[in-house]
Design a protein around this motif. Structure first.
Motif, mmCIF file in Angstrom:
data_model
loop_
_atom_site.group_PDB
_atom_site.id
_atom_site.type_symbol
_atom_site.label_atom_id
_atom_site.label_comp_id
_atom_site.label_asym_id
_atom_site.label_seq_id
_atom_site.Cartn_x
_atom_site.Cartn_y
_atom_site.Cartn_z
ATOM 1 N N SER A 1 0.833 -1.207 0.000
ATOM 2 C CA SER A 1 0.000 0.000 0.000
ATOM 3 C C SER A 1 0.870 1.261 0.000
ATOM 4 O O SER A 1 0.576 2.250 -0.693
ATOM 5 C CB SER A 1 -0.914 0.005 1.234
ATOM 6 O OG SER A 1 -1.764 -1.123 1.237
ATOM 7 N N LEU A 2 1.956 1.218 0.802
ATOM 8 C CA LEU A 2 2.865 2.370 0.848
ATOM 9 C C LEU A 2 3.502 2.627 -0.514
ATOM 10 O O LEU A 2 3.601 3.770 -0.976
ATOM 11 C CB LEU A 2 3.934 2.129 1.917
ATOM 12 C CG LEU A 2 4.980 3.251 2.074
ATOM 13 C CD1 LEU A 2 4.303 4.547 2.490
ATOM 14 C CD2 LEU A 2 6.030 2.836 3.101
ATOM 15 N N LEU A 3 3.926 1.554 -1.189
ATOM 16 C CA LEU A 3 4.534 1.702 -2.514
ATOM 17 C C LEU A 3 3.543 2.263 -3.521
ATOM 18 O O LEU A 3 3.889 3.123 -4.356
ATOM 19 C CB LEU A 3 5.080 0.348 -2.987
ATOM 20 C CG LEU A 3 6.315 -0.168 -2.263
ATOM 21 C CD1 LEU A 3 6.682 -1.561 -2.758
ATOM 22 C CD2 LEU A 3 7.482 0.796 -2.451
ATOM 23 N N ILE A 4 2.298 1.798 -3.464
ATOM 24 C CA ILE A 4 1.282 2.302 -4.390
ATOM 25 C C ILE A 4 1.035 3.787 -4.150
ATOM 26 O O ILE A 4 0.930 4.594 -5.092
ATOM 27 C CB ILE A 4 -0.022 1.495 -4.241
ATOM 28 C CG1 ILE A 4 0.194 0.049 -4.727
ATOM 29 C CG2 ILE A 4 -1.156 2.160 -5.020
ATOM 30 C CD1 ILE A 4 -0.985 -0.865 -4.471
ATOM 31 N N VAL B 1 4.429 10.247 -6.855
ATOM 32 C CA VAL B 1 5.480 10.505 -7.847
ATOM 33 C C VAL B 1 4.870 10.762 -9.219
ATOM 34 O O VAL B 1 5.321 11.639 -9.975
ATOM 35 C CB VAL B 1 6.471 9.324 -7.885
ATOM 36 C CG1 VAL B 1 7.427 9.465 -9.071
ATOM 37 C CG2 VAL B 1 7.260 9.245 -6.586
ATOM 38 N N GLY B 2 3.826 10.003 -9.563
ATOM 39 C CA GLY B 2 3.155 10.223 -10.845
ATOM 40 C C GLY B 2 2.563 11.614 -10.953
ATOM 41 O O GLY B 2 2.666 12.271 -12.001
ATOM 42 N N GLY C 1 2.876 17.030 -13.134
ATOM 43 C CA GLY C 1 2.941 18.475 -12.961
ATOM 44 C C GLY C 1 4.167 19.086 -13.606
ATOM 45 O O GLY C 1 4.100 20.132 -14.270
ATOM 46 N N LEU C 2 5.331 18.415 -13.446
ATOM 47 C CA LEU C 2 6.564 18.900 -14.083
ATOM 48 C C LEU C 2 6.456 18.860 -15.600
ATOM 49 O O LEU C 2 6.958 19.749 -16.299
ATOM 50 C CB LEU C 2 7.757 18.069 -13.601
ATOM 51 C CG LEU C 2 8.156 18.237 -12.126
ATOM 52 C CD1 LEU C 2 9.263 17.254 -11.763
ATOM 53 C CD2 LEU C 2 8.604 19.670 -11.867
#
Length: 303
Positions: free
Chosen positions: A31-34, A40-41, A46-47
């Motif tokens: 769950s933490l990785l997701i 990050v996505g 945004g960048l």
């Protein structure tokens, strides 16, 4: 008793179910990785949007500027017909008028030989004569010689520019940004120019009046503060201005910017309607820009 036993059994079953539903270490890490991937996505998205907006240049489509040739008499004497001979004093009575004094710049056009000759006479003793030619002069208005349109008021008759500055140095930077040259005409066969005006000692050069084809502007109120700035900048370049006409020469590029700004502010009006356009100067980005303060129009032409 049976009811109590059944309740105890149900509670035991619920407790076992809760123990079974507890999240293990593997589920917590997944769950933490997701969640991290989702964050990050979003950051990468945004960048990417920021990068894309910097790459794509959104600009307003410029209004096409119509380059019109205007009718003018050039260095011919003013009159009421088309005659190479200058008119006598009796023909010129209707052409005489008193100039208006304004604290703004009046746009005019090419430096012609006759003007230089008129300026030369300033340094000599004044003489009056009643002699005149037998011709009728030229009925075209002032301006560069041409057979162009006479139904449009030319820019040098309808433009005013109002500079706003806090001192000599900011004013010199404005002129340099628009590549405007200052000049002193009259008194000598050549026109003396000063450029790179923000320097401690501006650069200077000289040229023949006949070789000058740019639009120039002059201060009608020679006693104003900005006219004094022009004389001061010319003096820094080592150019004498006493009893000479001080001018500002505008390159073709700057003239086109003024034409485009005027057309955009008019919002599609016919050029024959233009009566007067007043420009101002303001900071823009790393430099300056002209903008329209006010515009006045003539009635719409019938045809």
């Amino acid at each position: 008793m049976s009811t109590t036993t059944e309740s105890t059994r149900r509670e035991s079953a619920e407790a076992r179910a809760l123990k079974t539903m507890r999240t293990g270490a593997y589920d917590s890490v997944a769950s933490l990785l997701i969640a991290l991937l989702f964050i990050v996505g979003l950051a990468v998205g945004g960048l990417f949007i920021i990068w894309l907006t910097n790459r794509l240049m959104f600009s307003q489509k410029p209004v096409p500027v119509e380059l019109v040739e205007y009718a003018g008499r050039g260095d011919h004497a003013a009159g009421y017909a088309r005659d190479m001979e200058p008119p006598g004093p009796e023909e010129l009575e209707e052409e005489m008028y008193e100039p208006q004094v304004e604290a703004t710049l009046e746009a005019v056009t090419d430096v012609v030989t006759t003007q230089a000759a008129a300026l030369d006479s300033i340094a000599t003793a004044a003489e009056a004569t009643v002699k005149g030619g037998g011709g009728m002069g030229d009925s075209r208005g002032p301006g560069p010689e041409g057979e162009g349109r006479s139904d449009i008021i030319p820019p040098w008759e309808r433009w005013e520019i109002r500079y706003t500055t806090s001192g000599l140095s900011p004013y010199a930077r404005q002129l340099d940004f628009f590549k405007i040259e200052l000049a002193a005409a009259g008194g000598t066969p050549l026109v003396d120019y000063a450029f790179n005006l923000a320097k401690t000692k501006p650069d200077r050069r000289s040229g023949k009046p006949d070789d000058e084809k740019r639009m120039y502007m002059s201060w009608q109120n020679a006693g104003g503060p900005l006219a004094a700035f022009d004389r001061q900048l010319l003096a820094r370049a080592g150019i004498q201005t006493q009893r000479r006409l001080v001018l500002q020469f505008y390159p073709r590029e700057t003239e086109l910017k003024l034409l485009r700004s005027e057309a955009e502010h008019a919002k599609g009006r016919d050029a024959r309607e233009f009566l007067k356009t007043i420009f101002g100067v303001r900071p823009a980005g790393g430099g300056y820009e002209f903008f329209v303060i006010d515009q006045f129009f003539r009635p719409r032409p019938m045809i």
